[in-house]
Design a protein around this motif. Sequence first.
Motif: not given
Length: 265
Positions: A67, A69-70, A115, A118, A214, A217, A241
Amino acid sequence: MIMIEDLPSTQAIEVGRLFLKPKSVNEIIMRVCRTLLLEAKDTSLQLGRAGSATLVRYKNKNFILITRHQLGLDSGQSPPRDILETLRITSSQKNYLGTIPIQECIFEISNSEEEFHDILVFEVATNWQNQSMDAPFFYPIEPFSNLDRHLSFLIGCPMSAEVMRDYTDAHICGDVGEIHLETVLFNCELDQGFKSNAAYYKRYTTSADLPTMDGYSGGAVFSLVGNMNNWKMMLDGIVLRGGNKFIHIIDSNYLSKILECTMSN
């Protein structure tokens, strides 16, 4: 609910391109997810982690999914080359840190409000060292199944301190230390009542007592569908997430769509 370990040992489950006995299923699907590392261009700096990556296969080509956001990227932000060139997807080698080479990044440039924006797709190199060890774990992408799910799993590589502790301690002293790669599997269940205006977006619930999500993802959700005459393990989608007993994914229908577009270009 049917548990895999409760199935007769004579039963065979279709797992990707293999037919396996129930006791072997978890071991195989856990190897579909790999730890994602970031390697600094300055060799004096230590490796960093960025969560999980999932190995998939579509029309005889191999891809790796993570993704945005990683990598610390915002929605709509194109991945910078200097970040992409430092990504390392861990391989199956046991005695040293091997990596699977990637060569092209495919991503959405529109629909930034969705979504699925991502998701990042990487095409895998045609050949690499020890390819035969990793090739069996690229999981076939199929449309999201509408069959009842007897059992579902979330698989990912948590950001626990134990993974990098020995490596970090050794690096501080100028030595070479071990990275203890960790992949975790736990049960989850498709939330049939979840409603969203977002396309290809689904939610799963879990009773697992996890201190944090955490690192998950980029991991995957698998589900067992079918019946006693035809069991099959499906890759439902890629984890975006999680937290508060919920897991959100982008489903395999979107993965099929973007990979089909990739093959057409």
